[in-house]
Design a protein around this motif. Sequence first.
Motif, short mmCIF file in Angstrom:
data_model
loop_
_atom_site.label_atom_id
_atom_site.label_comp_id
_atom_site.label_asym_id
_atom_site.label_seq_id
_atom_site.Cartn_x
_atom_site.Cartn_y
_atom_site.Cartn_z
N GLU A 1 60.89 25.16 66.06
CA GLU A 1 61.83 26.28 65.95
C GLU A 1 62.67 26.17 64.68
OE1 GLU A 1 64.12 26.38 69.55
OE2 GLU A 1 62.40 26.96 70.78
N LEU A 2 63.07 24.98 64.32
CA LEU A 2 63.82 24.78 63.09
C LEU A 2 62.99 25.16 61.87
CD1 LEU A 2 65.75 21.40 63.59
CD2 LEU A 2 66.71 23.70 63.47
N LEU A 3 61.72 24.81 61.89
CA LEU A 3 60.84 25.17 60.77
C LEU A 3 60.63 26.66 60.66
CD1 LEU A 3 58.11 22.36 60.88
CD2 LEU A 3 59.80 22.75 59.08
N LYS A 4 60.56 27.34 61.78
CA LYS A 4 60.37 28.80 61.76
C LYS A 4 61.57 29.51 61.15
CE LYS A 4 57.21 29.14 65.67
NZ LYS A 4 57.03 29.62 67.04
N LYS A 5 62.75 28.95 61.33
CA LYS A 5 63.96 29.57 60.80
C LYS A 5 64.05 29.47 59.28
CE LYS A 5 66.75 28.92 64.95
NZ LYS A 5 67.93 28.28 65.52
N ARG A 6 63.34 28.57 58.68
CA ARG A 6 63.40 28.38 57.22
C ARG A 6 62.65 29.41 56.51
NH1 ARG A 6 63.63 22.32 55.16
NH2 ARG A 6 65.65 21.89 56.00
#
Length: 59
Positions: free
Chosen positions: A54-59
């Motif tokens: 999820e953190l990677l998708k936000k980038r």
Amino acid sequence: FSEEAVFNIINNTFKDSSANNNNYFCTINPIDKMVELYERLVEAEKEKVKYLEELLKKR
């Protein structure tokens, strides 16, 4: 001191005397506990991977 005396002590100590609430038998299966802990560890790792994705998708 004799082997017979040792066996008598062991038998008298570990006999099932549940009427006196002196049950010395192990009721926890260590293998079950290891499986339970492993399953919890796997679940925690899955949650961590999900969070990182999820953190990677936000980038």
